[in-house]
Design a protein around this motif. Structure first.
Motif, PDB file in Angstrom:
ATOM      1  N   PRO A   1       0.820  -1.214   0.000  1.00  0.00           N
ATOM      2  CA  PRO A   1       0.000   0.000   0.000  1.00  0.00           C
ATOM      3  C   PRO A   1       0.850   1.259   0.000  1.00  0.00           C
ATOM      4  O   PRO A   1       1.996   1.264   0.436  1.00  0.00           O
ATOM      5  CB  PRO A   1      -0.838  -0.115   1.272  1.00  0.00           C
ATOM      6  N   SER A   2       0.251   2.322  -0.468  1.00  0.00           N
ATOM      7  CA  SER A   2       0.938   3.610  -0.526  1.00  0.00           C
ATOM      8  C   SER A   2       1.445   4.022   0.849  1.00  0.00           C
ATOM      9  O   SER A   2       0.736   3.903   1.843  1.00  0.00           O
ATOM     10  CB  SER A   2      -0.047   4.657  -1.050  1.00  0.00           C
ATOM     11  N   GLY A   3       2.654   4.458   0.917  1.00  0.00           N
ATOM     12  CA  GLY A   3       3.219   4.921   2.186  1.00  0.00           C
ATOM     13  C   GLY A   3       3.824   3.812   3.009  1.00  0.00           C
ATOM     14  O   GLY A   3       4.225   4.025   4.147  1.00  0.00           O
TER      15      GLY A   3
ATOM     16  N   LYS B   1       8.093   1.476   0.299  1.00  0.00           N
ATOM     17  CA  LYS B   1       8.748   0.905  -0.876  1.00  0.00           C
ATOM     18  C   LYS B   1       9.821   1.840  -1.415  1.00  0.00           C
ATOM     19  O   LYS B   1      10.977   1.446  -1.617  1.00  0.00           O
ATOM     20  CB  LYS B   1       7.702   0.633  -1.978  1.00  0.00           C
ATOM     21  N   SER B   2       9.410   3.104  -1.629  1.00  0.00           N
ATOM     22  CA  SER B   2      10.381   4.059  -2.172  1.00  0.00           C
ATOM     23  C   SER B   2      11.541   4.221  -1.210  1.00  0.00           C
ATOM     24  O   SER B   2      12.705   4.281  -1.616  1.00  0.00           O
ATOM     25  CB  SER B   2       9.730   5.426  -2.383  1.00  0.00           C
ATOM     26  N   THR B   3      11.219   4.286   0.053  1.00  0.00           N
ATOM     27  CA  THR B   3      12.264   4.469   1.048  1.00  0.00           C
ATOM     28  C   THR B   3      13.276   3.337   0.965  1.00  0.00           C
ATOM     29  O   THR B   3      14.489   3.563   0.953  1.00  0.00           O
ATOM     30  CB  THR B   3      11.634   4.506   2.450  1.00  0.00           C
ATOM     31  N   PHE B   4      12.758   2.115   0.880  1.00  0.00           N
ATOM     32  CA  PHE B   4      13.660   0.976   0.822  1.00  0.00           C
ATOM     33  C   PHE B   4      14.493   1.010  -0.456  1.00  0.00           C
ATOM     34  O   PHE B   4      15.710   0.802  -0.446  1.00  0.00           O
ATOM     35  CB  PHE B   4      12.861  -0.328   0.908  1.00  0.00           C
TER      36      PHE B   4
ATOM     37  N   ASP C   1      -1.730  11.734  12.782  1.00  0.00           N
ATOM     38  CA  ASP C   1      -0.812  12.065  13.879  1.00  0.00           C
ATOM     39  C   ASP C   1       0.241  13.098  13.467  1.00  0.00           C
ATOM     40  O   ASP C   1       1.042  13.515  14.282  1.00  0.00           O
ATOM     41  CB  ASP C   1      -0.063  10.799  14.340  1.00  0.00           C
ATOM     42  N   ARG C   2       0.265  13.414  12.225  1.00  0.00           N
ATOM     43  CA  ARG C   2       1.316  14.359  11.823  1.00  0.00           C
ATOM     44  C   ARG C   2       0.797  15.412  10.862  1.00  0.00           C
ATOM     45  O   ARG C   2       1.419  15.732   9.869  1.00  0.00           O
ATOM     46  CB  ARG C   2       2.503  13.609  11.212  1.00  0.00           C
ATOM     47  N   LEU C   3      -0.337  15.964  11.251  1.00  0.00           N
ATOM     48  CA  LEU C   3      -0.937  17.001  10.413  1.00  0.00           C
ATOM     49  C   LEU C   3      -0.055  18.235  10.305  1.00  0.00           C
ATOM     50  O   LEU C   3      -0.170  19.006   9.363  1.00  0.00           O
ATOM     51  CB  LEU C   3      -2.298  17.405  10.991  1.00  0.00           C
TER      52      LEU C   3
ATOM     53  N   LEU D   1       5.774  13.550   2.435  1.00  0.00           N
ATOM     54  CA  LEU D   1       4.952  12.350   2.302  1.00  0.00           C
ATOM     55  C   LEU D   1       5.456  11.485   1.158  1.00  0.00           C
ATOM     56  O   LEU D   1       6.205  11.942   0.296  1.00  0.00           O
ATOM     57  CB  LEU D   1       3.504  12.757   2.034  1.00  0.00           C
ATOM     58  N   SER D   2       5.011  10.241   1.133  1.00  0.00           N
ATOM     59  CA  SER D   2       5.363   9.373   0.006  1.00  0.00           C
ATOM     60  C   SER D   2       4.596   9.830  -1.226  1.00  0.00           C
ATOM     61  O   SER D   2       3.661  10.627  -1.138  1.00  0.00           O
ATOM     62  CB  SER D   2       5.013   7.936   0.333  1.00  0.00           C
ATOM     63  N   GLY D   3       5.034   9.348  -2.389  1.00  0.00           N
ATOM     64  CA  GLY D   3       4.422   9.778  -3.642  1.00  0.00           C
ATOM     65  C   GLY D   3       2.905   9.626  -3.645  1.00  0.00           C
ATOM     66  O   GLY D   3       2.169  10.560  -3.973  1.00  0.00           O
ATOM     67  N   GLY D   4       2.447   8.452  -3.272  1.00  0.00           N
ATOM     68  CA  GLY D   4       1.021   8.218  -3.282  1.00  0.00           C
ATOM     69  C   GLY D   4       0.296   9.073  -2.254  1.00  0.00           C
ATOM     70  O   GLY D   4      -0.823   9.529  -2.481  1.00  0.00           O
ATOM     71  N   GLN D   5       0.945   9.256  -1.122  1.00  0.00           N
ATOM     72  CA  GLN D   5       0.321  10.091  -0.100  1.00  0.00           C
ATOM     73  C   GLN D   5       0.195  11.524  -0.587  1.00  0.00           C
ATOM     74  O   GLN D   5      -0.831  12.175  -0.372  1.00  0.00           O
ATOM     75  CB  GLN D   5       1.155  10.045   1.190  1.00  0.00           C
ATOM     76  N   GLN D   6       1.212  11.997  -1.279  1.00  0.00           N
ATOM     77  CA  GLN D   6       1.139  13.351  -1.822  1.00  0.00           C
ATOM     78  C   GLN D   6      -0.017  13.462  -2.796  1.00  0.00           C
ATOM     79  O   GLN D   6      -0.766  14.434  -2.803  1.00  0.00           O
ATOM     80  CB  GLN D   6       2.445  13.719  -2.533  1.00  0.00           C
TER      81      GLN D   6
END
Ligand SMILES: Nc1ncnc2c1ncn2[C@@H]1O[C@H](COP(=O)(O)OP(=O)(O)OP(=O)(O)O)[C@@H](O)[C@H]1O
Ligand SMILES: Nc1ncnc2c1ncn2[C@@H]1O[C@H](COP(=O)(O)OP(=O)(O)OP(=O)(O)O)[C@@H](O)[C@H]1O
Ligand SMILES: [Mg+2]
Ligand SMILES: [Mg+2]
Ligand SMILES: O=P([O-])([O-])[O-]
Lengths: 323, 437, 287, 463, 287
Positions: free
Chosen positions: C73-75, C78-81, E175-177, E184-189
């Motif tokens: 899932p997003s977040g 994956k990218s981090t790794f 928790d991190r508003l 954020l990760s790509g998908g989160q963005q």
């Protein structure tokens, strides 16, 4: 406006401001505002008109010219009081760590003139490279003279007194003055532009300090700087006369000029304090030989002249058109 | 899947990594060199600052001290307040120089000759009575007593005590002659000479006497000038940059303005002085020699710097930020003020810092508008006649008195302190807004 | 093919933190994370952004001539790794990596290791296309130029052309190679970045959603490319398309909230996932 | 003093207007819950009201200040006895009035106070007082009026944001036009004099002549220099000094910008950057002394060691020191733009195996180029416009030379020297300053056009 | 499901310029581009980037309560067209739009029209996620704030929460508003940008590949959201996933090299395309 407004010569500026300060401190008037604009600039502002926006007094390191006087008249400043305040010597000096040098006006002329007469009296571009070329008695050092730029009154005076003086030591050139005054001026007052004479800006302190770091160079600047820096630079004797207070004062030192200020009489009644300022300036405790201006480097007028100047200044006697 | 060989590229003759490894040494050397050059550049920049500072501070720090002479001064009631009314009027007009001189004579009873006496009197500053008067007015009970008072020494004595005048130099090349030197040494032996912190330098206006000359007038003049310059030029510069970069249609006309602004930056500052003289003083009749006119001229002069820096800063904000804001329906102005400006602010502040720094150090245009003047009174507003620090420095640098040499440097120190203070504020602001994205 | 809200509730419900905590015991990686012939080996990799842990003790190998796909899932990290594998995380302020990551047995986080040859060897395609603000040609030529991979202009031209060709972009841009890469459409930029990466022929290629902005045709070209590259190189690819993972990869790793939940043969993962989270994810898609 | 209180009061009125305008907007929409029926945010209605309350009042106040004294003075003048004014020039009348004003404000006066003067002074004081009150009243009335106007116009359909934004935009346009006006002013103030100059001296001589010696006699009894007006040596001098300065400033500035933005730790950067910026603010007199007394002798001595004949005033000394002065123009601006290049650009390059310096040289610098060029242009401009250092360290003699060890002079130095000494506006000497100014203006204009087109060509827009 | 290189050759070959020229006569739009109850109507829209034409005379309506999906190969002009609909192209230097685009009968390229309320009404999610460099909270709250959509902090908090919730991001970021949206990760963005757009409740929403960086679960949430929004609003969505187009949209438009080739009921387009290019594209995917 409730304070006096003074403009004019940068040479007179130190003296004018000293009087202004004392005047403000002791007489309870507001301290005059003194602007350093140069003699010509000051004349222009001064003669632009009568009124609160125009200066009350202008300082000058030379006399007012006829044309300037005319301008003043036209602008309505009819009555002008001329006050001669003293002399300013122009010193030629070099670093104290260099050898003392004594010059004649003729040496100066030959070293710095643009064109000099050669052996058969024809004018050639100044060929002299070293002082030895000028005069065999002088050291074999490159001619390198730091002096003020043409915009400065000091330069005017130097040219008139030293260069022309040296020039006139050639009899045929002296004769020229009678026959062809223009030509005479041109040959006597032209300063060489090939680098031997270095225009060093209008800051005399800078010239003094440059001399310290450059032993070969000579500098041209006002006497007060010589006096203040007696431990760093030494003044050359000119025609055998050293630049000292006494020699300048009695007129034996050849390169000295008079300093003036001019008062617009029309303002005297309406701007508070002008009269008192003039009185202060011409009091003995200011421009006398023992006065505080002497401390600042002004060389006082001879006693008799001083008295008459003070008298006519107090009376605000208007000057007549200068010739 | 299709056969892997079908369209396969010819396998590289050599593996990339071999080529890379082969060149690595050279590239790392290059990297190190580049980095070292960068470090050297920064070091050079800093070294220049340090060098100039050391030079200035070395010359100027002595001006923060001033020599005083301690004299037992008899404040006789008959002389100062003959009527005994203690009225301020009488007290303030009394002659305070006389008791000081009397005290000097008393110290050196052997001096009687007129010329010598004059020299003796010249050891104290002409401003000394003024301070004595202040003391007496503050505490009228002193009248009638004899007080040990520290009086201000003349600048020559000051220079001598500070060692700026070489005591061992031959008498004729020394401004203080042997006799005076003897007096000074006598007083020194008695502990009657002391160097104290130079409050005068910070509290007084300029003077022709080095020992009385202070920086307060020029400092206030600079303060008013810069304050007004900042108030005018920053908003105008940023506003103009915003308009030109973000709102104006991009066409020949705005190109012209852009070139024009760049070109204005290259106009010699004195020309701005000419312009100010013609327009503000000549046409609008603004008062000469005032911070008001100076600030107007400085504003015109610093505007190109601020506009250029601001435009550069605006250009470097990525367009996606603008799109994002416009996309949720922000107006262009809101987009700018809410998103672009905060991101561009560090660059704009840089422009302001540099522009203000220049305005603070500039002399030439002020020559034209009458600021190169002797003005003793400390200005208390934008329309009072004033001078500014660089002009004061310029004037002092051209004064013959030796005492002004160190004061010139001291004034420069003050100017630099002013500059640092200004930078500090901007730097703190800049740091708050700086970010990478 | 639609999923209902209820199903979705269930799915996301499955991930609610309370339940996750109770499942903690089962969050050690299921499956064999080693490869027979590994190029890169990661052991117990932890990554923190500041104080926030984004990767928890992940161990995973990337073998020679294989494509490993990473899904989740997003977040989930994956990218981090992926960015750990060529030390791209170095550039992020406050990002810390611990554990062991080796390339050919060489510890890449070793102080003495030079990231320059590492990155020349381990290329990367980023999730957000980031073409240089240069011409299209220069974008591709950049890598070969700095490494000195070609000896002549002609060779370089050829390399640029073949790289763009492989990324399926040549036809679209051949007439405007001198125009800025930033003026391309989203998908074109993405392909440009792929071309840029393969132009230096890295031996391990990390691709972070290389086809996310691509249409099916372009995707097919890239998948073809991946397949072709596999002959010589190793590839790790992050993708959200399980079909794509199934098509291109030999092994698949499933990440969840920073944990590597399951790893194994792609076939096996998609047909017979071992871990409940994996199963949820995959069936959520296919259900 | 009073003006300040009035301004403060006005600010308070504006604050009030803002508050009321906002409330009114909310009320007109039908309460807090209904504000989405408003065209704009309530705060825009507030701003709108504040602008209406403040701007006209401020304008009025400005006008009042401009004219009050004139009006009061003319009233007082009208009441003065005729004999006092008869046959007096306006300047004289001004002086009399000045005296009256001094008396009225309790300053020292010059002469004896006649009853007429006393009366006039009393009248002046009274009128001034009245005018002052009237101003307060008028300004506040206008402020309140403006507020009321805005209040009346406030309704949900009013496009408050658009109006406020148009005002802001108008203000911004005004600001931008200041640059144009300045240019216009500069051009106008030099073009006529230049024209007259070129009537006296042929442009051919000016632009092609190689001999510069403009200090011709202003007065009949003065002897000046030869009076040659060939400007080439000035331009070559300017070129040389600026070039030397740029050779110092660009490498040092750019490299330190790069180092600070890319290599240095954050706290080093945050200290070093402002410290280097101080270089831009040190008064030029200081640099002048430094150049003339430290650098120039050093160069001369070094030259002597190397067997070179170095003038004690050299272009090199002036250029070097000027270069130091303008370092911050290059370094700070470049640092900002380099810092603003998105991280993804760096990432893209690193990921290909580029070293940091390769990334910087090939990706970041090109991306930041417009800004860097901007900084360099500013620095060049500053170098071209600098005078004091050259006057003090390179002298004033116009040598046509390519040897940096010779003394040279620059265009701006000549402008300053020609303008600060004796001036005569019908002599070629003074007019030459204007011709130089105009020529410099045009030359830099051309250079800027070229620079702009180059930047356009190489501009790389990220994203 | 795989396509071979040969097939691919054919496909791309089909687009070669020579052949296209000969097909020019058939490049007028096939199908009915009007909608029964249109919110936006576009007629003969041409778009140029400088001298390059990116859109050729496209006419298309977007109806009330419908989702129109736009598909087509990368670089065909989908984003360009989408950006015309809320005048986002205004921000691109050298971009020119002609033709008529109306919103509720009002010409949006009218000189007198204020693009600000237009953009508040026609929201947009960009292809590349572009969060503001501000906190997550501020990113979402920005739109409501400038439009004054809420009256109190509490209301705003609620709106932020519900928007994030709808975009499926709330759980991950609650928790991190206060942390930057750019971290954020790509998908989160991408989801953050969706949340930001829907927070101002625009009536027409333009989404440029909103799910390209999203995993299936997140995608499902967004699709669900789109479906929900359709009840009140009109939506235009660019997507590369034909499945997604089929799932969410009522009508589909197929673009090719700047031309709108075919438009029609989604079902019909995917099952029975009229134009050869459409068919090629669709079968290329499904073949
Ligand atoms: N700013 C720009 N300047 C010049 N050309 C552009 C610009 N943006 C896009 N183009 C060109 O216009 C065409 C259409 O681009 P657009 O972005 O609309 O494609 P798209 O259909 O969205 O593709 P993708 O699916 O890859 O995002 C492409 O050929 C592209 O290269
Ligand atoms: N620079 C950063 N600073 C702080 N936190 C970050 C940063 N980058 C990512 N994160 C967080 O770390 C976690 C993992 O992010 P990562 O980018 O690896 O996710 P991902 O699996 O690639 O997701 P996606 O599929 O959406 O791209 C997320 O919670 C994200 O918010
Ligand atoms: Mg990711
Ligand atoms: Mg697109
Ligand atoms: O200022 P001057 O005395 O040189 O005219």
């Amino acid at each position: 406006r409730d304070s006096i407004y003074i403009v004019g010569s940068s040479t007179v500026f130190p003296f004018s401001t000293a009087v202004a300060e004392t005047f403000g401190r002791t007489l309870g008037y507001n301290t005059p505002k003194v602007e350093s604009t140069g003699t010509g600039g000051g004349m222009k502002l001064f003669c632009a008109g009568v009124g609160v926006d125009h200066p009350d007094i202008t300082n000058a390191s030379r006399r007012m010219k006829a044309s300037e006087f005319e301008n003043c008249q036209q602008a309505g400043a009819k009555e002008i009081t001329e006050v001669k305040i003293g002399f300013d010597g122009i010193a030629i000096a070099n670093s104290k760590s260099a050898k003392h040098i004594d010059l004649t006006l003729k040496d100066i002329y030959l070293a710095l003139a643009k064109d000099v007469p050669d052996a058969d009296g024809k004018f050639v571009p100044n060929p002299n490279k070293t002082w030895k070329d000028v005069n065999a008695a002088l050291p074999d050092a490159k001619i390198e003279v730091l002096g003020p730029p043409p915009t400065s009154g000091t330069r005017d005076a130097f040219v008139e007194l030293a260069m022309e003086g040296g020039c006139n030591s050639f009899p045929e050139l002296k004769a020229l003055k009678k026959s062809d005054e223009k030509k005479h001026k041109a040959v006597c007052q032209g300063i060489r532009e090939d680098g031997a004479y270095i225009e060093a800006g209008e800051n005399d302190n800078l010239i003094v300090q440059k001399l310290v770091s450059n032993k070969n160079a000579l500098g041209i600047f006002g006497y007060s700087f010589l006096e203040q820096n007696a431990d760093k630079v030494q003044g050359a004797k000119i025609d055998g006369i050293a630049p000292t207070y006494d020699t300048i004062s009695d007129g034996s030192y050849p390169i000295s000029r008079s300093l003036y200020f001019y008062v617009k009489n029309a303002h005297v009644a309406t701007i508070p304090g002008i009269k008192q300022f003039v009185t202060e300036f011409t009091s003995d405790k200011a421009f006398g030989p023992e006065g505080y201006l002497a401390d600042k480097g002004l060389i006082a007028l001879p006693d008799a002249e001083r008295a008459s100047v003070a008298k006519s200044a107090k009376a605000l006697t208007p000057m007549s058109k200068p010739e | 899947m299709s056969k892997p060989t079908l369209n396969a590229p010819q396998a590289p003759v050599r593996r990339t990594i071999d080529i890379v490894n082969a060149s690595l040494k050279r590239r790392h050397a290059q990297e190190r060199r580049f980095r070292r050059i960068g470090a050297i550049a920064v070091a050079l920049g800093l070294a220049f600052v340090v060098l100039l500072f050391a030079d200035i501070v070395g010359k100027g720090y002595t001006a923060f001290q001033q020599t005083y002479l301690q004299l037992p001064i008899e404040l006789s009631a008959e002389k100062i307040d003959p009527a005994g009314t203690r009225e301020p009027e009488t007290l303030s007009t009394a002659d305070y120089m006389a008791p000081i001189r009397a005290a000097l004579r008393q110290q050196f009873p052997e001096v009687t000759e007129r010329r010598e006496l004059r020299q003796l009197y010249s050891m104290v500053s002409v401003g000394a009575p003024q301070f004595l008067r202040e003391q007496v007015m503050e505490n009228p009970d002193l009248i009638g007593t004899t007080q040990e008072v520290w009086v201000l020494a003349d600048d020559d004595i000051d220079m001598l005590v500070k060692g700026q005048i070489d005591r061992h130099a031959p008498e004729e090349s020394r401004r203080v002659n042997d006799r005076m030197l003897g007096w000074v040494e006598h007083l020194e032996e008695q502990g009657r000479i002391e160097k104290r912190f130079n409050t005068i330098f910070f509290t007084q206006g300029t003077s022709r006497e080095p020992e009385l000359a202070g920086i307060a007038g020029a400092l206030m003049g600079s303060f008013y000038t810069l304050l007004l310059t900042l108030i005018l030029s920053f908003p105008i510069g940023v506003g103009a940059a915003l308009y030109l970069e973000e709102f104006a249609p991009k066409n020949r006309w705005t190109d012209l303005i852009e070139v024009n602004v760049n070109n204005l930056a290259a106009v010699p500052s004195i020309v701005f002085g000419l312009l100010g003289l013609a327009v503000f003083i000549g046409f609008f009749g603004a008062p000469r020699s005032t911070p008001l006119v100076a600030a107007l001229v400085m504003t015109l002069m610093t505007l190109p710097t601020i506009i250029i820096a601001s435009r550069v800063a605006l250009k470097s904000v990525p367009p996606s930020i603008r799109e994002a804001a416009l996309g949720v329906g922000a107006s262009p102005l809101q987009t700018q003020f809410h998103h672009v400006l905060p991101l561009a602010l560090p660059g704009m502040l840089t422009g302001a810092i540099i522009g203000m720094a220049r305005a603070l150090g500039e002399t030439a245009p002020l020559l034209m508008i009458g600021m190169i003047a002797f003005i003793v009174d400390i200005p208390s507003g934008f329309t009072d006649a004033a001078t500014v620090l660089p002009v004061q420095i310029f004037l002092w640098a051209d004064s013959p008195e030796r005492g002004f040499v160190e004061r010139t440097s001291a004034a420069i120190i003050v100017l630099l302190a002013f500059l640092f203070l200004m930078n500090l504020v901007a730097v703190l602001l800049r740091r708050r807004f700086e970010r990478r994205w | 093919m639609n999923i209902t809200v209820d199903e979705m509730e269930k799915m996301t419900g499955a991930m609610s933190s309370a339940e996750l905590a109770s499942e903690r015991h089962s969050r050690t990686t299921v499956g064999d994370f080693t490869a027979a012939d590994p190029r890169m080996t990661c052991r117990n990799v932890d990554v923190w952004y500041g104080s926030k842990q984004a990767i928890n003790g992940v161990s995973l190998d990337i073998g020679k001539n294989e494509v490993v796909s990473m899904i989740g899932p997003s977040g989930c990290g994956k990218s981090t790794f992926l960015r750990c594998l060529n030390r791209m995380n170095d550039t992020i302020d406050g990002c810390r990596v611990t554990g062991s990551i080796q390339l050919d047995g060489q510890e890449i986080y070793d102080k003495s290791l030079d990231p320059v040859p590492l990155r020349a060897q381990v290329g990367m395609v980023f999730q957000k296309p980031n073409p240089f603000p240069k011409s299209i040609y220069e974008n591709v030529a950049y890598g070969p130029r700095i490494h000195g991979l070609t000896n002549s202009k002609a060779e370089l031209d050829e390399l640029v052309e073949s790289s763009l060709e492989k990324a399926g972009l040549w036809k679209e841009v051949k007439d405007r190679l001198d125009q800025p890469g930033t003026g391309l459409s989203g998908g074109q930029q993405q392909r440009l970045c792929i071309a840029r990466t393969i132009a230096v022929s890295p031996e391990v290629i990390l691709m972070d959603e290389p086809c996310s902005a691509l249409d099916p045709i372009a995707t097919a070209i890239i998948e073809e490319l991946i397949d072709e590259l596999r002959a010589n190189y190793s590839i790790a690819i992050v993708t959200h398309s399980m079909q794509q993972a199934a098509r291109v990869s030999q092994r698949t790793a499933y990440f969840h909230l920073g944990d590597l939940i399951e790893v194994g043969e792609t076939n096996q993962i998609f047909t017979n996932p071992q871990h409940r989270l994996t199963e949820d994810y995959i069936t959520g898609r296919f259900g | 003093m009073y003006a300040w209180t009035l301004i403060v009061v006005l600010l308070m009125v504006m604050a009030l207007a803002y508050h009321l305008g906002r409330k009114r907007a909310i009320a007109s929409a039908g309460g807090v819950t209904q504000i989405n029926t408003l065209h704009s945010l309530p705060s825009y209605y507030g701003l709108y009201a504040a602008i209406w309350a403040g701007l006209p009042a401020l304008l009025l106040m400005g006008l009042w200040f401009g004219f009050q004294d004139q009006i009061v003075t003319s009233l007082v003048t009208a009441n003065l006895p005729a004999e006092m004014l008869d046959g007096q020039s306006s300047g004289r009348v001004g002086l009399i009035l000045n005296d009256i004003k001094n008396l009225a404000t309790g300053n020292i006066v010059s002469a004896t106070v006649t009853p007429e003067v006393q009366a006039a002074a009393d009248q002046y004081a009274r009128l001034a007082r009245i005018a002052n009150w009237a101003m307060w009243l008028a300004v506040l009335a206008v402020a309140v009026g403006g507020m009321a106007y805005a209040w009346l116009r406030t309704e949900p359909q009013m496009r408050a944001r658009n109006r406020v934004e148009s005002i802001f935009k108008f203000i911004m346009i005004t600001f931008s036009s200041i640059a144009i006006l300045t240019t216009l002013g500069i051009v106008l103030s030099v073009v006529f004099e230049s024209f007259r100059f070129f009537q006296m001296i042929s442009p051919l001589e000016f632009f092609l002549g190689t001999n510069w010696s403009p200090q011709i006699a202003l007065r009949a009894d003065q002897v000046g220099a030869s009076g040659a007006f060939g400007a080439i040596p000035l331009f070559t001098g300017t070129l040389m000094v600026s070039l030397i300065a740029m050779l110092v400033a660009v490498p040092i500035g750019l490299m330190s910008a790069i180092y600070l933005a890319e290599y240095a730790p954050r706290n080093v950067r945050s200290i070093a950057k402002p410290v280097i910026e101080v270089l831009a603010g040190i008064p030029t007199v200081v640099y002048g002394f430094f150049a003339a007394l430290t650098v120039a002798p050093l160069i001369r001595d070094l030259g002597a060691l190397a067997g070179l004949n170095v003038a004690s005033e050299s272009a090199l000394a002036a250029g070097l020191v000027m270069g130091i002065m303008i370092i911050p123009f290059v370094s700070s601006l470049s640092d900002d733009v380099i810092n603003a290049v998105p991280q993804s650009m760096r990432d893209g390059s690193y990921a290909l195996g580029a070293t940091q310096s390769e990334t910087i040289r090939r990706v970041i610098i090109p991306a930041a180029l417009p800004g860097i060029v901007g900084g360099i242009l500013l620095a060049v401009s500053r170098a071209i416009g600098e005078t004091m250092i050259v006057v003090m360290a390179a002298g004033l003699s116009a040598n046509l030379t390519a040897n940096p060890l010779d003394s040279v002079t620059t265009v701006t130095v000549q402008i300053v020297t020609l303008l600060t000494g004796d001036q005569e506006f019908d002599s070629a000497k003074t007019l030459a300053a204007f011709a130089l100014g105009l020529t410099l203006f045009l030359v830099t204009l051309v250079l800027n056009v070229i620079a702009l087109s180059i930047v356009r060509k190489y501009r790389e827009q990220y994203e």
